[in-house]
Design a protein around this motif. Structure first.
Motif, PDB file in Angstrom:
ATOM      1  N   GLY A  94      17.401  10.409 -51.255  1.00 22.16           N
ATOM      2  CA  GLY A  94      18.607  10.555 -52.052  1.00 22.16           C
ATOM      3  C   GLY A  94      19.795   9.891 -51.386  1.00 22.16           C
ATOM      4  N   LYS A  95      20.998  10.427 -51.640  1.00 20.65           N
ATOM      5  CA  LYS A  95      22.207   9.845 -51.073  1.00 20.65           C
ATOM      6  C   LYS A  95      23.017  10.893 -50.319  1.00 20.65           C
ATOM      7  N   GLY A  96      23.718  10.426 -49.294  1.00 20.75           N
ATOM      8  CA  GLY A  96      24.635  11.282 -48.561  1.00 20.75           C
ATOM      9  C   GLY A  96      23.970  12.400 -47.787  1.00 20.75           C
ATOM     10  N   LEU A  97      22.775  12.154 -47.276  1.00 20.15           N
ATOM     11  CA  LEU A  97      22.045  13.175 -46.526  1.00 20.15           C
ATOM     12  C   LEU A  97      22.484  13.208 -45.061  1.00 20.15           C
ATOM     13  N   ASN A  98      22.423  14.364 -44.465  1.00 15.59           N
ATOM     14  CA  ASN A  98      22.754  14.497 -43.045  1.00 15.59           C
ATOM     15  C   ASN A  98      21.664  13.835 -42.216  1.00 15.59           C
TER      16      ASN A  98
ATOM     17  N   ALA B 239      19.816  15.994 -39.584  1.00 16.27           N
ATOM     18  CA  ALA B 239      18.953  16.999 -40.205  1.00 16.27           C
ATOM     19  C   ALA B 239      17.683  16.368 -40.758  1.00 16.27           C
ATOM     20  N   VAL B 240      17.809  15.183 -41.345  1.00 15.96           N
ATOM     21  CA  VAL B 240      16.634  14.488 -41.883  1.00 15.96           C
ATOM     22  C   VAL B 240      15.655  14.170 -40.769  1.00 15.96           C
ATOM     23  N   TYR B 241      16.172  13.648 -39.659  1.00 16.93           N
ATOM     24  CA  TYR B 241      15.293  13.275 -38.548  1.00 16.93           C
ATOM     25  C   TYR B 241      14.719  14.509 -37.846  1.00 16.93           C
ATOM     26  N   GLU B 242      15.517  15.569 -37.775  1.00 19.73           N
ATOM     27  CA  GLU B 242      15.019  16.813 -37.167  1.00 19.73           C
ATOM     28  C   GLU B 242      13.839  17.354 -37.965  1.00 19.73           C
TER      29      GLU B 242
ATOM     30  N   GLY C  98      26.353  11.176 -38.638  1.00 22.04           N
ATOM     31  CA  GLY C  98      26.680  10.536 -39.911  1.00 22.04           C
ATOM     32  C   GLY C  98      25.694  10.860 -41.012  1.00 22.04           C
ATOM     33  N   LYS C  99      25.818  10.133 -42.105  1.00 21.96           N
ATOM     34  CA  LYS C  99      24.971  10.377 -43.273  1.00 21.96           C
ATOM     35  C   LYS C  99      24.067   9.175 -43.533  1.00 21.96           C
ATOM     36  N   MET C 100      22.987   9.427 -44.245  1.00 23.06           N
ATOM     37  CA  MET C 100      22.062   8.357 -44.614  1.00 23.06           C
ATOM     38  C   MET C 100      21.715   8.484 -46.089  1.00 23.06           C
ATOM     39  N   SER C 101      21.361   7.345 -46.679  1.00 26.01           N
ATOM     40  CA  SER C 101      21.090   7.299 -48.114  1.00 26.01           C
ATOM     41  C   SER C 101      19.938   6.359 -48.408  1.00 26.01           C
TER      42      SER C 101
ATOM     43  N   GLU D 183      28.282   5.047 -37.528  1.00 28.58           N
ATOM     44  CA  GLU D 183      27.874   6.244 -38.265  1.00 28.58           C
ATOM     45  C   GLU D 183      28.357   6.235 -39.715  1.00 28.58           C
ATOM     46  N   GLU D 184      28.353   5.053 -40.326  1.00 29.85           N
ATOM     47  CA  GLU D 184      28.751   4.938 -41.725  1.00 29.85           C
ATOM     48  C   GLU D 184      27.521   5.031 -42.630  1.00 29.85           C
ATOM     49  N   ASP D 185      27.749   5.478 -43.841  1.00 33.28           N
ATOM     50  CA  ASP D 185      26.677   5.662 -44.816  1.00 33.28           C
ATOM     51  C   ASP D 185      26.519   4.377 -45.632  1.00 33.28           C
ATOM     52  N   ILE D 186      25.462   3.611 -45.367  1.00 32.07           N
ATOM     53  CA  ILE D 186      25.300   2.326 -46.048  1.00 32.07           C
ATOM     54  C   ILE D 186      24.678   2.469 -47.438  1.00 32.07           C
TER      55      ILE D 186
END
Length: 220
Positions: A57-61, A64-67, A96-99, A135-138
């Motif tokens: 999805g978009k704007g994920l922590n 937390a995703v990697y953990e 940062g966030k990932m999408s 740490e920007e959300d691309i």
């Protein structure tokens, strides 16, 4: 060995793959070494899209995703990555966030179609720097448009492209084709459409691969 060969290097990557960033720095060093070794050496680098998780999805922590994915291994993995990054001049950060990366790949394609000869590479470098070091959300269009401007592209034209569906079907077909070639992870490098190198290898290993390509193809 002949020294007037030209190489086309297709870099299969995902824009949230940290080892793709490391690999990009190492490949750049390899190209310099190859030029020193073979003065007539020339290489064209192009980028091929790959999504490690197309359902993201978009704007994920990011942490937390990697953990969730790596659990107790994450700290050790981050330490190893930070050390590798330091050797390549990359200051990895892990917040940062990932999408979903589809739009970032679309921007790379747009740069290739619309910019100068090096716009594609400039966009890739900007995306990596923004995501891994700043740490920007691309997945955020404002961030993507900043990367477009970094590459000298017109912001409004890039915005119109990203807000449309232009190029989506062709990009997804390219991703399907690369998987049909057997590519299951990134980074992966396809040299002259025939030879594959898997992983963020050292510059010296890349140069050895170039030499093997020259010898196998009997360039003149």
């Amino acid at each position: 060995m002949s020294t007037n060969c030209k190489l086309t290097i297709s870099v299969v990557l995902d824009t949230v793959c940290p080892w793709c960033y490391v690999g990009a720095r190492r490949l750049s060093k390899a190209l310099v070494l190859a030029k020193q070794k073979w003065p007539e050496f020339e290489a064209t680098v192009e980028y091929v899209p790959f999504q490690l998780d197309k359902s993201m999805g978009k704007g994920l922590n990011k942490a937390a995703v990697y953990e969730k994915k790596f659990g107790s291994r994450m700290a050790e993995m981050n330490e190893r990555l930070a050390e590798a990054g330091k050797e390549e001049g990359i200051a990895f950060k892990f917040g940062g966030k990932m999408s979903n990366t589809l739009d970032s790949h679309r921007l790379i394609d747009y740069a290739k179609l619309s910019g100068s000869s090096d716009a594609e590479e400039k966009v890739v470098k900007s995306l990596f720097r923004r995501y891994f070091e700043q740490e920007e959300d691309i997945g955020d269009h404002d961030v993507l448009l900043g990367a477009a401007e970094d590459a000298g592209l017109d912001r409004q034209q890039a915005k119109a492209y990203l807000e449309s569906s232009d190029g989506v079907e062709a990009l997804q077909e390219r991703m399907r084709q690369v998987k049909k070639l057997g590519v299951t992870g990134v980074p992966f490098y396809i040299i002259n459409n025939r030879f594959g190198v898997s992983g963020a290898e050292t510059p010296e290993t890349f140069v050895s691969s170039f030499k093997q390509v020259f010898e196998c193809t009997e360039c003149h």
